[in-house]
Design a protein around this motif. Structure first.
Motif, PDB file in Angstrom:
ATOM      1  N   LEU A 129       4.996  -0.024  -8.449  1.00  0.00           N
ATOM      2  CA  LEU A 129       4.240  -0.977  -8.847  1.00  0.00           C
ATOM      3  C   LEU A 129       5.233  -2.178  -9.324  1.00  0.00           C
ATOM      4  O   LEU A 129       6.169  -1.833 -10.187  1.00  0.00           O
ATOM      5  N   ALA A 130       4.854  -3.253  -9.019  1.00  0.00           N
ATOM      6  CA  ALA A 130       5.729  -4.469  -9.225  1.00  0.00           C
ATOM      7  C   ALA A 130       5.765  -4.764 -10.575  1.00  0.00           C
ATOM      8  O   ALA A 130       6.810  -5.242 -11.069  1.00  0.00           O
ATOM      9  N   THR A 131       4.754  -4.293 -11.343  1.00  0.00           N
ATOM     10  CA  THR A 131       4.438  -4.730 -12.819  1.00  0.00           C
ATOM     11  C   THR A 131       5.465  -3.736 -13.740  1.00  0.00           C
ATOM     12  O   THR A 131       5.805  -4.325 -14.626  1.00  0.00           O
ATOM     13  N   THR A 132       5.249  -2.332 -13.301  1.00  0.00           N
ATOM     14  CA  THR A 132       5.751  -1.546 -14.241  1.00  0.00           C
ATOM     15  C   THR A 132       6.953  -0.574 -13.680  1.00  0.00           C
ATOM     16  O   THR A 132       7.616  -0.047 -14.318  1.00  0.00           O
ATOM     17  N   GLY A 133       7.027  -0.778 -12.370  1.00  0.00           N
ATOM     18  CA  GLY A 133       8.132   0.190 -11.497  1.00  0.00           C
ATOM     19  C   GLY A 133       7.785   1.617 -11.682  1.00  0.00           C
ATOM     20  O   GLY A 133       8.290   2.504 -10.847  1.00  0.00           O
ATOM     21  N   ARG A 134       6.398   1.891 -11.756  1.00  0.00           N
ATOM     22  CA  ARG A 134       6.200   3.217 -11.688  1.00  0.00           C
ATOM     23  C   ARG A 134       5.738   3.522 -10.310  1.00  0.00           C
ATOM     24  O   ARG A 134       5.279   2.816  -9.359  1.00  0.00           O
ATOM     25  N   LEU A 135       6.215   4.822  -9.577  1.00  0.00           N
ATOM     26  CA  LEU A 135       6.062   5.299  -8.393  1.00  0.00           C
ATOM     27  C   LEU A 135       4.521   5.270  -7.967  1.00  0.00           C
ATOM     28  O   LEU A 135       3.696   5.797  -8.705  1.00  0.00           O
ATOM     29  N   GLN A 136       4.170   4.750  -6.888  1.00  0.00           N
ATOM     30  CA  GLN A 136       2.637   4.519  -6.539  1.00  0.00           C
ATOM     31  C   GLN A 136       2.558   5.098  -5.221  1.00  0.00           C
ATOM     32  O   GLN A 136       3.079   4.507  -4.245  1.00  0.00           O
ATOM     33  N   GLU A 137       2.031   6.409  -5.009  1.00  0.00           N
ATOM     34  CA  GLU A 137       1.818   7.057  -3.838  1.00  0.00           C
ATOM     35  C   GLU A 137       0.515   6.656  -3.006  1.00  0.00           C
ATOM     36  O   GLU A 137       0.102   7.169  -2.091  1.00  0.00           O
ATOM     37  N   LYS A 138      -0.674   6.321  -4.014  1.00  0.00           N
ATOM     38  CA  LYS A 138      -1.872   6.093  -3.562  1.00  0.00           C
ATOM     39  C   LYS A 138      -2.225   4.400  -3.542  1.00  0.00           C
ATOM     40  O   LYS A 138      -1.429   3.744  -4.271  1.00  0.00           O
ATOM     41  N   PRO A 139      -3.277   4.118  -2.770  1.00  0.00           N
ATOM     42  CA  PRO A 139      -3.693   2.770  -2.737  1.00  0.00           C
ATOM     43  C   PRO A 139      -3.937   2.219  -4.144  1.00  0.00           C
ATOM     44  O   PRO A 139      -4.311   2.736  -4.890  1.00  0.00           O
ATOM     45  N   PHE A 140      -3.560   1.002  -4.275  1.00  0.00           N
ATOM     46  CA  PHE A 140      -3.640   0.374  -5.476  1.00  0.00           C
ATOM     47  C   PHE A 140      -3.976  -1.180  -5.313  1.00  0.00           C
ATOM     48  O   PHE A 140      -3.484  -1.751  -4.569  1.00  0.00           O
ATOM     49  N   GLU A 141      -4.864  -1.697  -6.183  1.00  0.00           N
ATOM     50  CA  GLU A 141      -5.348  -3.246  -5.868  1.00  0.00           C
ATOM     51  C   GLU A 141      -4.254  -4.258  -6.585  1.00  0.00           C
ATOM     52  O   GLU A 141      -4.451  -4.637  -7.556  1.00  0.00           O
ATOM     53  N   GLY A 142      -3.080  -4.333  -6.060  1.00  0.00           N
ATOM     54  CA  GLY A 142      -2.130  -4.974  -6.389  1.00  0.00           C
ATOM     55  C   GLY A 142      -0.781  -5.084  -5.395  1.00  0.00           C
ATOM     56  O   GLY A 142      -1.032  -4.614  -4.468  1.00  0.00           O
ATOM     57  N   LEU A 143       0.254  -5.239  -6.036  1.00  0.00           N
ATOM     58  CA  LEU A 143       1.679  -5.559  -5.392  1.00  0.00           C
ATOM     59  C   LEU A 143       2.534  -4.348  -5.704  1.00  0.00           C
ATOM     60  O   LEU A 143       2.835  -4.020  -6.801  1.00  0.00           O
ATOM     61  N   CYS A 144       2.932  -3.718  -4.680  1.00  0.00           N
ATOM     62  CA  CYS A 144       4.141  -2.597  -5.020  1.00  0.00           C
ATOM     63  C   CYS A 144       5.586  -3.218  -4.351  1.00  0.00           C
ATOM     64  O   CYS A 144       5.458  -4.172  -3.237  1.00  0.00           O
ATOM     65  N   THR A 145       6.620  -2.861  -4.613  1.00  0.00           N
ATOM     66  CA  THR A 145       7.909  -3.073  -4.020  1.00  0.00           C
ATOM     67  C   THR A 145       8.620  -2.084  -3.679  1.00  0.00           C
ATOM     68  O   THR A 145       8.416  -0.959  -4.177  1.00  0.00           O
ATOM     69  N   ASP A 146       9.599  -2.134  -2.896  1.00  0.00           N
ATOM     70  CA  ASP A 146      10.462  -0.996  -2.391  1.00  0.00           C
ATOM     71  C   ASP A 146      11.858  -1.754  -1.929  1.00  0.00           C
ATOM     72  O   ASP A 146      11.782  -2.376  -0.804  1.00  0.00           O
ATOM     73  N   PRO A 147      12.876  -1.489  -2.467  1.00  0.00           N
ATOM     74  CA  PRO A 147      13.879  -2.052  -2.269  1.00  0.00           C
ATOM     75  C   PRO A 147      14.876  -1.402  -1.083  1.00  0.00           C
ATOM     76  O   PRO A 147      15.924  -2.066  -0.524  1.00  0.00           O
TER      77      PRO A 147
END
Length: 442
Positions: A214-232
């Motif tokens: 999750l872009a907001t918290t950095g928590r690993l997100q393996e399921k769909p989420f209404e927002g932005l994720c990041t991966d470096p």
């Protein structure tokens, strides 16, 4: 096996039963009035509230078009525009995108450019008014495949409309999907492919291939989420359909430029710039960039695959030529899926619904909204019940709101609005589903 690779070389019967078993919704859907279908007149028309015209004539066998109004309750009319394609219809249904995947176009433009008889909007996309816009409005969010080419990876586990052909008959179905991408270098090294035709490191909707946070918290997100994720640490594939320069990269990024047969032409560091004529690229950041520098040797070939699977990674049954991802399943075997209410919220909105009847007829339904005295839209449960009243047993919610647009013979046939009681206006979208004249092959 529904394995879709990305090669770079080149009328059903409408049931109007309104006692809808299996659906739990707050209000019954009852008939208000049934409007005649729109005219067959062709040529552009200025956007405006769509008015019912005489029934169209000369439509291909098995293809139907209806416009009707129903009531969701006192003072709550809802207007539907329905495209119906029987399994044996003398038409072809396929996905189309804009001039390229960096830009959006109106549904009418998509229809005109492809020579379509009819069209409706498709996937959600990276709209410029979104909170996390990357700068590329033609980028679909979630699964999008056309002509057997995966042009956008799935948001894992979300439903999609899948279309294929067997023996010249359309096979339409709704299924939960994932995509699995893989790279193999000439030296035997193997790596996962994180995405297709998007900005590396930015995953709208999350739930992609390993490492999304999750872009907001950095928590690993393996399921769909209404927002932005990041991966470096990613490798993203760009195909010729991208159309423009690839996104500017950071100092540590690397891009392997590929010919049409996926021969590595050269490495570009930092990444970003024009694609080779007729070819594409593999764009790496973080450990993905290091992998490319180690294994993408100029003059050797890279094996690149992207498969559509079920959420567990298993093959899907049946052919898949076109795939259009949605946000939520509305109907499953004739029953409302309550998860849709959680995913989409309780509001009445304009909606685009893709549905399949028991006999395999494809229904593409535009539900108008944001017009208090004309059409109020529908909640997820109401949209499911409306689809069921038309004979659907499975249905998926596609992009809606101001994107909901239906075109027949060059004319906008519904009334898309961005705001409540706002002007009718065609919104550019990333892609759509078009109905083309001519019997399908296969």
């Amino acid at each position: 096996m529904a394995s879709v690779r990305r090669p770079w070389a080149r009328g059903g019967v409408v049931a109007l039963a309104l006692t809808l078993a299996g659906c739990t919704a707050p209000a019954a859907v009852s008939p208000a009035r049934s409007a005649p279908a729109s005219s067959a007149a062709s040529g552009p028309a200025a956007p405006g509230p769509a008015e019912p015209d005489p029934a169209p004539t000369g439509l291909p066998a098995g293809f139907g078009f209806w416009q009707l109004t129903r009531s969701l309750g006192p003072g709550a009319p809802v207007r539907l525009t329905v495209l119906s394609v029987a399994a044996d219809a003398h038409v072809r249904v396929t996905g189309v995108h804009g001039a390229d995947l960096t830009r959006a176009d109106t549904v009418r433009t998509l229809a005109d450019r492809s020579g379509a008889l009819a069209a409706i909007n498709g996937t959600y996309f990276d709209i410029r008014t979104g909170h996390h816009h990357s700068g590329y409005e033609g980028d679909p969010i979630g699964l999008y495949a056309e002509h057997g080419r995966v042009l956008s990876e799935a948001v894992d586990g979300r439903p999609a409309l899948l279309l294929g052909h067997t023996g010249g008959r359309l096979e339409a179905r709704v299924a939960e999907v994932a995509t699995r991408g893989r790279l193999r270098a000439a030296d035997g090294a193997v790596r996962e492919l994180d995405g297709v035709n998007r900005v590396p490191g930015r995953i709208l909707g999350c739930g992609g291939t390993g490492g999304d946070r999750l872009a907001t918290t950095g928590r690993l997100q393996e399921k769909p989420f209404e927002g932005l994720c990041t991966d470096p640490d990613e490798v993203v594939s760009f195909a010729p359909e991208w159309g423009g320069d690839t996104p500017p990269g950071t100092a540590g990024s690397t891009e392997a430029l590929l010919s049409a047969d996926r021969t590595v032409l050269r490495l570009r560091t930092p990444a970003g710039g024009p694609l080779p004529e007729g070819g594409g690229s593999l764009y790496g950041i973080g450990t993905g960039a290091a992998w490319l520098r180690a294994h993408a040797v100029p003059g050797t070939r890279m094996a690149v695959s992207e498969r559509i699977t079920d959420p567990a990674g298993l093959p899907l049954p049946g052919p898949v030529v076109t795939a259009v991802g949605g946000s939520a399943r509305l109907l499953r075997a004739g029953a409302f899926d309550p998860a849709a209410a959680t995913l989409l919220g309780p509001r009445r909105e304009p909606r685009t619904v893709a549905a399949v009847t028991a006999d395999g007829t494809l229904l593409l339904i535009a539900v108008d909204g944001r017009a208090r005295h004309e059409s109020v839209g529908a909640t997820p449960a109401e949209a499911a019940r409306l689809a069921l009243s038309l004979g659907a047993v499975d249905a998926v919610n596609l992009d809606g709101g101001g994107s909901t647009s239906a075109v027949l013979r060059g004319r906008l046939r519904n009334s898309p609005r961005d705001t409540e009681d706002g002007p009718v206006r065609e919104r550019p979208v990333a892609d759509g589903l078009v109905v083309l004249p001519g019997a399908p092959a296969g």
